[in-house]
Scaffold this active site. Structure first.
Site, PDB file in Angstrom:
ATOM      1  N   HIS A 196      21.208 -99.620  33.973  1.00  0.00           N
ATOM      2  CA  HIS A 196      21.489 -98.724  32.854  1.00  0.00           C
ATOM      3  C   HIS A 196      21.140 -99.377  31.520  1.00  0.00           C
ATOM      4  CE1 HIS A 196      24.544 -96.152  35.351  1.00  0.00           C
ATOM      5  NE2 HIS A 196      23.357 -96.275  35.927  1.00  0.00           N
ATOM      6  N   THR A 265      16.642 -98.431  25.292  1.00  0.00           N
ATOM      7  CA  THR A 265      15.737 -99.549  24.975  1.00  0.00           C
ATOM      8  C   THR A 265      15.433-100.300  26.267  1.00  0.00           C
ATOM      9  OG1 THR A 265      17.310-101.342  24.611  1.00  0.00           O
ATOM     10  CG2 THR A 265      16.962 -99.825  22.773  1.00  0.00           C
ATOM     11  N   HIS A 455      21.278 -99.111  45.525  1.00  0.00           N
ATOM     12  CA  HIS A 455      22.073 -98.030  46.115  1.00  0.00           C
ATOM     13  C   HIS A 455      22.513 -98.355  47.542  1.00  0.00           C
ATOM     14  CE1 HIS A 455      20.210 -94.947  43.091  1.00  0.00           C
ATOM     15  NE2 HIS A 455      21.173 -95.671  42.556  1.00  0.00           N
TER      16      HIS A 455
HETATM   17  C1  HEM Z   1      28.295 -96.536  42.687  1.00  0.00           C
HETATM   18  C2  HEM Z   1      27.095 -96.911  42.389  1.00  0.00           C
HETATM   19  C3  HEM Z   1      25.960 -96.035  41.934  1.00  0.00           C
HETATM   20  C4  HEM Z   1      25.893 -94.678  41.767  1.00  0.00           C
HETATM   21  C5  HEM Z   1      26.994 -93.661  42.001  1.00  0.00           C
HETATM   22  C6  HEM Z   1      24.552 -94.360  41.308  1.00  0.00           C
HETATM   23  C7  HEM Z   1      24.092 -93.078  41.040  1.00  0.00           C
HETATM   24  C8  HEM Z   1      22.852 -92.781  40.533  1.00  0.00           C
HETATM   25  C9  HEM Z   1      22.373 -91.459  40.217  1.00  0.00           C
HETATM   26  C10 HEM Z   1      23.166 -90.172  40.413  1.00  0.00           C
HETATM   27  C11 HEM Z   1      21.123 -91.585  39.737  1.00  0.00           C
HETATM   28  C12 HEM Z   1      20.177 -90.471  39.307  1.00  0.00           C
HETATM   29  C13 HEM Z   1      19.396 -89.988  40.525  1.00  0.00           C
HETATM   30  C14 HEM Z   1      18.263 -89.036  40.189  1.00  0.00           C
HETATM   31  O1  HEM Z   1      18.533 -87.857  39.991  1.00  0.00           O
HETATM   32  O2  HEM Z   1      17.105 -89.457  40.122  1.00  0.00           O
HETATM   33  C15 HEM Z   1      20.803 -92.990  39.718  1.00  0.00           C
HETATM   34  C16 HEM Z   1      19.627 -93.515  39.218  1.00  0.00           C
HETATM   35  C17 HEM Z   1      19.338 -94.857  39.198  1.00  0.00           C
HETATM   36  N1  HEM Z   1      20.072 -95.873  39.758  1.00  0.00           N
HETATM   37 FE1  HEM Z   1      21.915 -95.698  40.535  1.00  0.00          FE
HETATM   38  N2  HEM Z   1      23.848 -95.527  41.204  1.00  0.00           N
HETATM   39  C18 HEM Z   1      24.662 -96.570  41.580  1.00  0.00           C
HETATM   40  C19 HEM Z   1      24.314 -97.901  41.650  1.00  0.00           C
HETATM   41  C20 HEM Z   1      23.088 -98.422  41.309  1.00  0.00           C
HETATM   42  C21 HEM Z   1      22.687 -99.787  41.481  1.00  0.00           C
HETATM   43  C22 HEM Z   1      23.572-100.869  42.090  1.00  0.00           C
HETATM   44  C23 HEM Z   1      21.406 -99.901  41.007  1.00  0.00           C
HETATM   45  C24 HEM Z   1      20.483-101.102  40.961  1.00  0.00           C
HETATM   46  C25 HEM Z   1      20.770-102.323  41.327  1.00  0.00           C
HETATM   47  C26 HEM Z   1      21.004 -98.594  40.548  1.00  0.00           C
HETATM   48  C27 HEM Z   1      19.779 -98.294  39.989  1.00  0.00           C
HETATM   49  C28 HEM Z   1      19.402 -97.043  39.561  1.00  0.00           C
HETATM   50  C29 HEM Z   1      18.191 -96.790  38.820  1.00  0.00           C
HETATM   51  C30 HEM Z   1      17.135 -97.803  38.382  1.00  0.00           C
HETATM   52  C31 HEM Z   1      18.156 -95.418  38.576  1.00  0.00           C
HETATM   53  C32 HEM Z   1      17.126 -94.659  37.737  1.00  0.00           C
HETATM   54  C33 HEM Z   1      17.623 -94.606  36.303  1.00  0.00           C
HETATM   55  C34 HEM Z   1      18.168 -93.278  35.866  1.00  0.00           C
HETATM   56  O3  HEM Z   1      17.360 -92.389  35.613  1.00  0.00           O
HETATM   57  O4  HEM Z   1      19.426 -93.098  35.785  1.00  0.00           O
HETATM   58  N3  HEM Z   1      22.034 -97.717  40.758  1.00  0.00           N
HETATM   59  N4  HEM Z   1      21.864 -93.687  40.230  1.00  0.00           N
END
Ligand code: HEM
Length: 719
Positions: A196, A265, A455
């Protein structure tokens, strides 16, 4: 030959009219538009949409990109049947004048001439001031692959449709749990915090008017995933809603393949703590003590029940919570904690997405306030702005130190750390790699597939530990499924608020890196606490997002990373040794080129000493290399990098006067500090912590020790 000026003008008029007015057709001499149907999504869907809502500057640009796409579509469908390649050559201002960027980029110099990062990162690169600031197009390492008219990729090799993303999720990314007992859940949580920090792909669209199941990507921004009648988890639903990421105008406002934005950023600069622009940063600063970040005190036995009381001793300071949501994007409508506490505001809109991420934001806000109070006392001659900016600089440096010094080595392993020059320099040495030619922007593939590897490491529950880590007096674990945008756990002092969640993260093992994801993510994503609403499936969204962004398949990325292209599924064996996985891939995909990158990447075996497989290691390594080399304010740079020479003053021990960089003595202090120490200093009642919080305390040499024995940065050198 390209279109004439008249044809261009006509196409632009039509496209402009269509935007916001639904689908338009020319009838006789009038343009008649049909509004698209309205639809009300669930509350948590709405939160998700608002957290991904573009920033105002980005909205304007995405509207320009939407018009450009419509212009191109109209011209491609005209009797002349222009191709996208032909249209990409059009340099007429009728088209290129459609994109207006109203950025002015001021450098952030205080009255005494010391330069700090700007809030939105602009001006970091002196030749290309917008590099790394929100609202830039993501970089491409491979050209995108779309369907007709920039529609998402739905057809694979040999013209056979790609498998339904939900079907892939069910068949391959099922909920088979295996915990990893060497490392902790904190490795997952810091990963999300860092994700994030550097990236978000925004979606446009009013939160009340999302994608009803009947909408179609060809005509709208919807790319819903059809749900099978017998779906075990979503029976009765005909689709999982999906909104396409906003389009970003191509370089020079040319018509061309669709691009996407990053809208925070890119730099590892703690913008998730301080906000993405001056206005947001100002709103996060405490009104009476401007050197502090806003906070709120948790009512507890040790703090009198007085909402106006400010933290003024160590005991109180540890109780600080993030301020309540002030802006709409941070509100969690409908959810309230025990004392009416609403969701939190921080530098990033996704702060309330789950209790773990909210706790990390709370921790870094507290670390800012801890350091700022100390600097305020040590440097009486500094005004509030100077104390605030100096502290922000130190917190940004700590984040870089933890990311590159503690976290990435475990994710990428020693070979990829070396290959991409990611290892921190010796404590008293400057980094010599600043290169003004490196664009620090986010790679599309990093955002959309590679860095989503985290994830698979998410647990279905967040454990919560008391200060003595006694497993017998653990508080009830928080079920992930009930925790999305739910602030009640953060303000629940009886259960330890963010403090017990943070201790839980250091103690609970993470899920293994594999192709499996827990049901909290794949069956209950964005579920509301009462279990109602349009829950979703994150595995499905990830796969669909890759297709929405036109990411080529896994095989193309293998090749990009230097591995041989697979011709048959068995050729994947060196990277994907598990036979069942390969068989399932073969059952799902009709050609090896069709495998979605997110899926292929998760199926790979970890690199030696790391977590991710070689393809993700290569893609993640490239990104973090650019984020270091392309950052003029990288914490290990000497003052010389300011002038863009690319040469640094390795051993002088002095930074350029007014350069805003650290001296070598200061650098050595920052490198002493650790996430473990930050947890010790800022969580309530914690007296012991393991030195490496990403590893389990059961690991050799990593037993919990007294907090006082963990090295701490000496702030007296920060003068
Ligand atoms: C409880 C833990 C987490 C939840 C509930 C969560 C949930 C989500 C959701 C809902 C999205 C948007 C999906 C879409 O519509 O494309 C997302 C995007 C993303 N997640 Fe996670 N995530 C979690 C943990 C993580 C972790 C541990 C990482 C990396 C180590 C990560 C990396 C990313 C990245 C790079 C994106 C794309 C950025 C964005 O557009 O928000 N996430 N995640």
């Amino acid at each position: 030959l390209g279109p004439t000026e008249d044809q261009l003008r006509e196409a632009v008029t039509m496209a402009t009219k269509e935007l916001g007015n639904g689908h338009c057709v020319r009838k006789d001499n009038n343009v008649v538009c049909e509004e698209e149907p309205k639809h009300t999504p669930s509350k948590s869907q709405r939160h998700f949409v608002t957290t991904h809502h573009p920033t105002p500057g980005t909205i304007k640009l995405s509207q320009s990109a939407a018009i450009l796409e419509k212009v191109a579509k109209n011209l491609m469908n005209s009797p002349d049947h222009f191709t996208l390649e032909q249209l990409g050559q059009v340099g007429s201002s009728t088209v290129t004048g459609l994109c207006t960027r109203d950025e002015t980029c001021q450098r952030n110099k205080l009255a005494n001439g010391i330069e700090f990062r700007t809030a939105n990162g602009c001006g970091n690169n002196l030749d290309n001031p917008l590099w790394g600031s929100p609202g830039q197009c993501m970089k491409r390492l491979l050209p995108p692959q779309y369907g007709d008219d920039n529609a998402p990729r739905t057809i694979g090799w040999h013209g056979i449709p790609l498998p339904n993303a939900r079907h892939v999720s069910l068949f391959l990314l099922e909920d088979l749990r295996k915990s990893n007992h060497e490392t902790s859940h904190m490795l997952m949580q810091f990963g999300q915090f860092l994700a994030h920090e550097v990236t978000v792909a925004p979606h446009l669209g009013h939160p009340e008017e999302k994608c009803p199941c009947e909408s179609d990507a060809k005509d709208s921004e919807c790319f819903n995933v059809p749900v099978h009648l017998n779906d075990p988890d979503f029976r009765g639903r005909s689709c999982l809603e999906f909104t396409r990421s906003s389009a970003c105008p191509n370089e020079g406002c040319r018509m061309g393949p669709r691009q996407q934005f990053y809208d925070v950023t890119a730099f590892v600069d703690a913008s998730n703590v301080y906000g993405q622009n001056e206005e947001d940063m100002a709103a996060l600063r405490d009104e009476s003590s401007r050197f502090l970040l806003k906070s709120r005190l948790l009512k507890s036995k040790s703090t009198p029940d007085d909402p106006n009381k400010k933290a003024n001793d160590d005991e109180d300071i540890k109780k600080e919570l993030l301020p309540e949501a002030m802006k709409d994007e941070f509100m969690c409508e409908g959810f309230k904690g025990p004392d009416g506490y609403k969701c939190s505001q921080a530098g990033d809109k996704r702060v309330n997405e789950n209790p773990g991420i909210t706790s990390m934001h709370s921790l870094f806000m507290r670390e800012h306030n801890r350091i700022a109070r100390r600097l305020h006392n040590l440097n009486k001659q500094w005004d509030d702005d100077r104390v605030f900016m100096e502290t922000r600089k130190i917190v940004g440096a700590l984040l870089q130190k933890i990311a590159y010094g503690e976290y990435l080595p475990l994710v990428l392993g020693p070979d990829y750390m070396t290959k991409f020059d990611l290892t921190l320099t010796k404590p008293d040495k400057y980094f010599q790699g600043y290169d003004k030619a490196v664009n620090p922007g986010i790679y599309n593939v990093f955002n959309t597939a590679a860095y989503r590897f985290g994830h698979t490491m998410v647990q279905n529950e967040f454990e919560r530990y008391p200060p003595n880590f006694d497993p017998k007096s653990q508080h009830c674990p928080i079920k992930l499924a009930f925790s999305f945008f739910n602030p009640s756990y953060i303000s629940d002092n009886d259960q330890g608020g963010p403090d017990s969640i943070l201790r839980g993260l250091t103690t609970q093992p993470r899920q293994d890196f594999d192709r499996f994801m827990v049901s909290g993510l794949t069956k209950s994503l964005l579920c509301e606490p009462q279990g109602s609403g349009h829950r979703s499936d994150l595995a499905t969204l990830n796969i669909q997002r890759g297709r929405d962004h036109g990411l080529p398949g896994y095989n193309a990325w293998r090749e990009k990373c230097g591995f041989p292209r697979a011709h048959r599924f068995v050729d994947l064996a060196p990277q994907i040794p598990d036979v069942t996985t390969r068989e399932r891939l073969q059952e799902l995909y009709s050609h090896v080129d069709d495998i979605d990158l997110f899926v292929g990447g998760l199926a790979e075996q970890s690199v030696p000493g790391g977590i991710v497989g070689p393809t993700f290691a290569c893609l993640i390594g490239m990104q973090f290399q650019d984020l270091r080399k392309g950052d003029r304010f990288w914490f290990e740079n000497s003052g010389q990098s300011n002038e863009n020479s690319g040469q640094s003053n390795e051993n002088s021990g002095q930074s350029n006067e007014n350069s805003g960089q650290f001296t070598t003595d200061q650098l050595a202090e920052i490198k002493k500090h650790s996430l473990a120490r930050i947890l010790c200093d800022n969580t309530d009642g914690t007296t012991q912590m393991q030195p490496d919080v990403f590893k389990q305390p059961t690991q050799p040499g990593n037993k919990r020790v007294d907090c006082s024995s963990l090295p701490q940065m000496d702030l007296t050198v920060m003068t």
